[in-house]
Design a protein around this motif. Structure first.
Motif, mmCIF file in Angstrom:
data_model
loop_
_atom_site.group_PDB
_atom_site.id
_atom_site.type_symbol
_atom_site.label_atom_id
_atom_site.label_comp_id
_atom_site.label_asym_id
_atom_site.label_seq_id
_atom_site.Cartn_x
_atom_site.Cartn_y
_atom_site.Cartn_z
ATOM 1 N N MET A 118 48.057 35.126 37.364
ATOM 2 C CA MET A 118 48.854 36.407 36.930
ATOM 3 C C MET A 118 49.817 36.687 38.135
ATOM 4 O O MET A 118 49.088 36.923 39.361
ATOM 5 C CB MET A 118 48.276 37.415 36.137
ATOM 6 N N LYS A 162 42.548 40.255 39.503
ATOM 7 C CA LYS A 162 41.501 39.823 38.607
ATOM 8 C C LYS A 162 41.777 38.069 38.566
ATOM 9 O O LYS A 162 40.865 38.055 37.660
ATOM 10 C CB LYS A 162 40.652 40.709 37.634
ATOM 11 N N ASN A 163 42.898 37.959 37.777
ATOM 12 C CA ASN A 163 43.438 37.458 37.140
ATOM 13 C C ASN A 163 44.554 36.048 38.160
ATOM 14 O O ASN A 163 45.759 36.285 38.361
ATOM 15 C CB ASN A 163 44.329 37.433 36.066
ATOM 16 N N VAL A 217 44.007 44.460 37.238
ATOM 17 C CA VAL A 217 43.709 43.444 35.830
ATOM 18 C C VAL A 217 44.472 41.785 36.766
ATOM 19 O O VAL A 217 44.228 40.504 36.424
ATOM 20 C CB VAL A 217 44.967 43.727 34.413
ATOM 21 N N VAL A 218 46.074 42.497 37.256
ATOM 22 C CA VAL A 218 46.519 40.845 38.053
ATOM 23 C C VAL A 218 45.250 41.101 39.534
ATOM 24 O O VAL A 218 45.133 38.900 39.153
ATOM 25 C CB VAL A 218 48.184 41.264 38.549
ATOM 26 N N GLY A 239 45.400 34.648 31.142
ATOM 27 C CA GLY A 239 45.619 34.926 32.581
ATOM 28 C C GLY A 239 46.031 34.473 33.655
ATOM 29 O O GLY A 239 46.023 33.756 34.401
ATOM 30 N N THR A 240 46.939 33.323 32.590
ATOM 31 C CA THR A 240 48.436 32.789 33.562
ATOM 32 C C THR A 240 49.757 33.407 33.733
ATOM 33 O O THR A 240 50.110 33.229 31.959
ATOM 34 C CB THR A 240 48.401 31.434 33.178
ATOM 35 N N GLU A 262 45.308 43.622 29.783
ATOM 36 C CA GLU A 262 44.325 42.866 29.440
ATOM 37 C C GLU A 262 45.314 42.478 28.316
ATOM 38 O O GLU A 262 44.408 41.418 27.968
ATOM 39 C CB GLU A 262 43.080 44.409 29.161
ATOM 40 N N ALA A 306 47.137 39.513 29.747
ATOM 41 C CA ALA A 306 46.022 38.785 29.985
ATOM 42 C C ALA A 306 44.998 37.153 28.987
ATOM 43 O O ALA A 306 45.183 36.218 29.106
ATOM 44 C CB ALA A 306 45.543 38.880 31.111
ATOM 45 N N LYS A 307 44.823 38.382 28.198
ATOM 46 C CA LYS A 307 44.172 37.701 27.269
ATOM 47 C C LYS A 307 45.425 37.152 26.482
ATOM 48 O O LYS A 307 45.134 35.623 25.924
ATOM 49 C CB LYS A 307 44.077 38.968 25.940
ATOM 50 N N THR A 350 47.443 35.222 27.393
ATOM 51 C CA THR A 350 47.890 34.275 28.280
ATOM 52 C C THR A 350 47.239 33.142 28.565
ATOM 53 O O THR A 350 47.595 32.725 29.226
ATOM 54 C CB THR A 350 49.390 35.062 29.728
#
Length: 321
Positions: free
Chosen positions: A185, A181-182, A178-179, A152-153, A144, A147-148, A150
């Motif tokens: 990523m 959901k993004n 987490v991956v 999410g990329t 998380e 993701a925040k 970057t």
């Protein structure tokens, strides 16, 4: 035989019984601890902390170093059973293959406590309790944060822990959640670094070569700080800047990762406290006193740390590890 002699003998016998009871009451608890080894700074800190916590409580702690081999741990457990210790603590190197030896401990009526790692078993009654963090949560928190940072990329390379160990399985699971959901990523490379600094460096070198000299890597996610420190060395030797060209996020919270963050070479770590033995000893002492079994899982806390507090955390921890 005179009446006086009989009375004296009876008094002496009563005194001996009383002394024996007092000695039994004062008898130290003896605990055998099968430790995985000393593959990382965190592991060494766990052993050091276990010794300190045992001394605080007047417990005789016998430690066996398994050198990261399950067969050595099984031998140690059988040795502890033969010695008739009061309890056995195990930090299991892998999650499977424990039922047989734990049945032997149960038959000997010796309670078993798992430290910092879980096991897979059809009979949870083979161990009394497990003192661990939520290792799935640790992976999720690391993911998380990344993701925040970057948006999410991010193309991620992953340094996994020892194959088959519960932290490696769960820290991957949490991060993968987490991956999933993004969509931006992706884990482009993943391999075990066996929780060691040297192996982490070696595997990271291979990742860098495979990903266009590291240019195709946004971040490295390491299942522990020691592998992350090894990865940092590999990134620097490749002519890149760790913490900038390649973000570094890991788990444990050992002093060296805080130093790396203070130097701008790492970005985040999720703390895993090395004090697993303290809560385990408390649960054992309470069990021996009143016979009431503790909860099946005693959860320790996990927390995210970033560079803003790194210098202070390094100073606070450097002598404790």
């Amino acid at each position: 035989m005179s009446r006086t002699w009989l009375i004296s003998a009876a008094a002496a016998a009563a005194l001996l019984i009383g002394l024996g009871g007092a000695q039994a009451a004062d008898k130290k608890l003896v605990v055998g601890f099968s430790q995985i080894g000393s593959e990382s700074g965190w592991r060494a800190a766990e052993t050091k902390t276990a010794k300190t916590e045992a001394e605080k409580r007047g417990i005789d702690l016998k430690i066996s170093d398994a050198q990261q081999k399950q067969e050595n741990q099984i031998k140690a457990v059988r040795s502890f059973v033969a010695q008739g210790v009061d309890a056995i603590f195990i930090a299991p190197v892998v999650a499977t293959g424990w039922d047989s030896v734990l049945k032997e401990a149960k038959e000997a009526k010796i309670p078993v406590v798992l430290l910092d790692r879980q096991i897979e078993t059809r009979d949870p009654g083979l161990y009394m309790t497990a003192v661990t963090s939520d290792t799935v949560l640790e992976g999720r928190v690391a993911g998380e944060w990344l993701a925040k940072q970057t948006g999410g990329t991010c193309n991620v390379v992953e340094l996994q822990g020892t194959v088959g160990s519960s932290p490696a399985i769960n820290r991957k699971k949490g991060f993968d959640e987490v991956v999933a959901k993004n969509p931006g990523m992706k884990i482009v490379r993943t391999q075990s670094g066996d929780f060691t600094r040297a192996k982490g460096k070696e595997v990271m070198e291979s990742f860098i070569k495979a990903e266009n000299g590291g240019k195709g890597i946004c971040a490295v996610y390491a299942h522990n700080d020691d592998m992350a420190v090894g990865a940092i060395q590999a990134i620097k030797e490749a002519g890149l800047k760790p913490g900038k060209d390649i973000l570094v996020v890991s788990i444990d919270g050992v002093p060296d990762i805080f130093k790396a963050m203070a130097d701008g070479e790492a970005n985040a770590t999720v703390e895993l406290t090395p004090n697993m033995a303290g809560p385990a000893f408390d649960a054992l002492v309470a069990f021996k006193k009143d016979g009431k079994a503790p909860p099946k899982w005693i959860q320790t806390e996990s927390a995210l740390f970033t560079p803003d507090t790194a210098k202070a955390e390094y100073e606070r921890r450097k002598d404790a590890y």
